[in-house]
Design a protein around this motif. Structure first.
Motif, mmCIF file in Angstrom:
data_model
loop_
_atom_site.group_PDB
_atom_site.id
_atom_site.type_symbol
_atom_site.label_atom_id
_atom_site.label_comp_id
_atom_site.label_asym_id
_atom_site.label_seq_id
_atom_site.Cartn_x
_atom_site.Cartn_y
_atom_site.Cartn_z
ATOM 1 N N GLY A 244 40.988 38.874 40.575
ATOM 2 C CA GLY A 244 41.949 37.977 41.461
ATOM 3 C C GLY A 244 43.337 38.932 42.073
ATOM 4 O O GLY A 244 43.106 40.250 41.797
ATOM 5 N N CYS A 245 43.675 38.553 43.038
ATOM 6 C CA CYS A 245 44.634 39.492 43.693
ATOM 7 C C CYS A 245 46.037 39.560 43.006
ATOM 8 O O CYS A 245 46.492 38.445 42.312
ATOM 9 N N GLU A 246 46.431 40.771 42.616
ATOM 10 C CA GLU A 246 47.799 40.736 41.870
ATOM 11 C C GLU A 246 48.881 40.223 42.377
ATOM 12 O O GLU A 246 50.124 39.742 41.718
ATOM 13 N N CYS A 247 49.078 39.840 43.868
ATOM 14 C CA CYS A 247 50.362 39.260 44.428
ATOM 15 C C CYS A 247 50.052 37.941 44.720
ATOM 16 O O CYS A 247 51.023 37.021 44.552
ATOM 17 N N CYS A 248 48.814 37.304 45.119
ATOM 18 C CA CYS A 248 48.773 35.863 45.599
ATOM 19 C C CYS A 248 47.860 35.183 44.344
ATOM 20 O O CYS A 248 47.584 33.917 44.672
ATOM 21 N N ASP A 249 47.151 35.915 43.604
ATOM 22 C CA ASP A 249 46.007 35.121 42.638
ATOM 23 C C ASP A 249 44.980 34.682 43.325
ATOM 24 O O ASP A 249 44.292 33.814 42.625
ATOM 25 N N ARG A 250 44.799 35.277 44.508
ATOM 26 C CA ARG A 250 43.555 34.654 45.389
ATOM 27 C C ARG A 250 42.486 35.174 44.517
ATOM 28 O O ARG A 250 42.249 36.202 43.902
ATOM 29 N N ASP A 251 41.255 34.353 44.437
ATOM 30 C CA ASP A 251 39.994 34.676 43.634
ATOM 31 C C ASP A 251 39.203 35.593 44.583
ATOM 32 O O ASP A 251 39.375 35.791 45.881
ATOM 33 N N LEU A 252 38.820 37.016 43.915
ATOM 34 C CA LEU A 252 38.126 37.970 44.475
ATOM 35 C C LEU A 252 36.839 38.211 43.709
ATOM 36 O O LEU A 252 36.693 39.136 42.834
ATOM 37 N N PRO A 253 35.869 37.517 44.222
ATOM 38 C CA PRO A 253 34.880 37.481 43.131
ATOM 39 C C PRO A 253 33.984 39.018 43.649
ATOM 40 O O PRO A 253 34.532 39.715 44.480
ATOM 41 N N PRO A 254 33.107 39.486 42.520
ATOM 42 C CA PRO A 254 32.497 40.965 42.671
ATOM 43 C C PRO A 254 31.761 40.924 43.762
ATOM 44 O O PRO A 254 31.744 42.292 44.174
ATOM 45 N N ASP A 255 31.347 40.221 44.760
ATOM 46 C CA ASP A 255 30.582 40.377 45.972
ATOM 47 C C ASP A 255 31.608 40.243 47.176
ATOM 48 O O ASP A 255 30.790 40.536 48.426
ATOM 49 N N THR A 256 32.768 39.959 47.052
ATOM 50 C CA THR A 256 33.611 39.863 48.137
ATOM 51 C C THR A 256 33.832 40.992 48.898
ATOM 52 O O THR A 256 34.102 42.155 48.239
ATOM 53 N N ASP A 257 34.190 41.115 50.247
ATOM 54 C CA ASP A 257 34.515 42.346 50.901
ATOM 55 C C ASP A 257 35.851 42.149 51.076
ATOM 56 O O ASP A 257 36.546 42.762 52.050
ATOM 57 N N GLN A 258 36.610 41.227 50.682
ATOM 58 C CA GLN A 258 38.094 41.106 50.886
ATOM 59 C C GLN A 258 38.992 41.742 49.594
ATOM 60 O O GLN A 258 40.130 41.324 49.838
ATOM 61 N N ALA A 259 38.428 42.481 48.793
ATOM 62 C CA ALA A 259 39.192 43.322 47.717
ATOM 63 C C ALA A 259 39.489 44.595 48.162
ATOM 64 O O ALA A 259 38.857 45.214 48.727
ATOM 65 N N MET A 260 40.789 44.963 47.796
ATOM 66 C CA MET A 260 41.277 46.266 48.061
ATOM 67 C C MET A 260 41.850 46.978 46.536
ATOM 68 O O MET A 260 42.263 46.102 45.983
ATOM 69 N N ILE A 261 41.541 48.031 46.397
ATOM 70 C CA ILE A 261 41.896 48.593 45.162
ATOM 71 C C ILE A 261 42.726 49.978 45.502
ATOM 72 O O ILE A 261 42.639 50.460 46.489
ATOM 73 N N CYS A 262 43.549 50.584 44.505
ATOM 74 C CA CYS A 262 43.930 51.783 44.387
ATOM 75 C C CYS A 262 43.125 52.583 43.236
ATOM 76 O O CYS A 262 42.330 52.144 42.728
ATOM 77 N N SER A 263 43.532 54.077 43.075
ATOM 78 C CA SER A 263 42.847 54.873 42.313
ATOM 79 C C SER A 263 42.863 54.459 41.017
ATOM 80 O O SER A 263 42.051 54.578 39.823
ATOM 81 N N PHE A 264 43.982 53.447 40.428
ATOM 82 C CA PHE A 264 43.991 52.972 39.022
ATOM 83 C C PHE A 264 43.346 51.433 39.012
ATOM 84 O O PHE A 264 43.450 50.900 38.123
ATOM 85 N N GLU A 265 42.683 51.079 40.030
ATOM 86 C CA GLU A 265 41.937 49.769 40.111
ATOM 87 C C GLU A 265 42.859 48.552 40.212
ATOM 88 O O GLU A 265 42.608 47.377 40.082
ATOM 89 N N CYS A 266 44.285 48.869 40.544
ATOM 90 C CA CYS A 266 45.097 47.473 40.878
ATOM 91 C C CYS A 266 44.413 47.033 42.172
ATOM 92 O O CYS A 266 44.008 47.645 42.914
ATOM 93 N N THR A 267 44.497 45.484 41.919
ATOM 94 C CA THR A 267 43.418 44.789 43.052
ATOM 95 C C THR A 267 44.231 43.995 43.795
ATOM 96 O O THR A 267 45.066 43.155 43.352
ATOM 97 N N PHE A 268 44.063 43.837 44.982
ATOM 98 C CA PHE A 268 44.682 43.061 45.853
ATOM 99 C C PHE A 268 43.748 42.429 47.197
ATOM 100 O O PHE A 268 42.614 43.086 47.350
#
Length: 79
Positions: A7-31
Motif C-alpha cells: 500500500g501507499c504510505e501516504c493514502c493507504d491505497r492498495d498497490l498489488p504486486p502487478d500494478t503499474d501505479q506503485a512508485m518507490i525510492c531506493s529504500f523501497e518506501c512505497t507510494f
C-alpha cells in the motif's frame, strides 16, 4: 529482492504486486503514483530520494517469492 509493499504510505491505497501505479525510492518506501507526483513532487519524504516506477513481479514467481503483506502508513509524513 524487492519487498513489493502492499500500500501507499501516504493514502493507504492498495498497490498489488502487478500494478503499474506503485512508485518507490531506493529504500523501497512505497507510494501510489498520484501521491508520488502530486503530493510529493517525485521525492521520497523519508529520505529525499527520487521516486521511480516499481517493477512488477510476474504472477508465476509470486508463489515462490510473495509480495510483502506488511503495510506502512505514515500520512503525517506526507502533508
Amino acid at each position: 529482492m524487492l519487498e513489493l509493499r502492499p500500500g501507499c504510505e501516504c493514502c493507504d491505497r492498495d498497490l498489488p504486486p502487478d500494478t503499474d501505479q506503485a512508485m518507490i525510492c531506493s529504500f523501497e518506501c512505497t507510494f501510489c503514483r498520484d501521491c508520488a507526483l502530486v503530493r510529493l513532487d517525485g521525492l521520497c519524504p523519508n529520505c529525499g530520494g527520487d521516486l521511480v516506477r516499481r517493477p512488477s513481479r510476474p504472477t508465476r514467481f509470486l508463489v515462490r517469492s510473495p509480495a510483502s503483506t506488511q503495510r506502512v502508513f505514515k500520512p503525517l509524513g506526507c502533508a
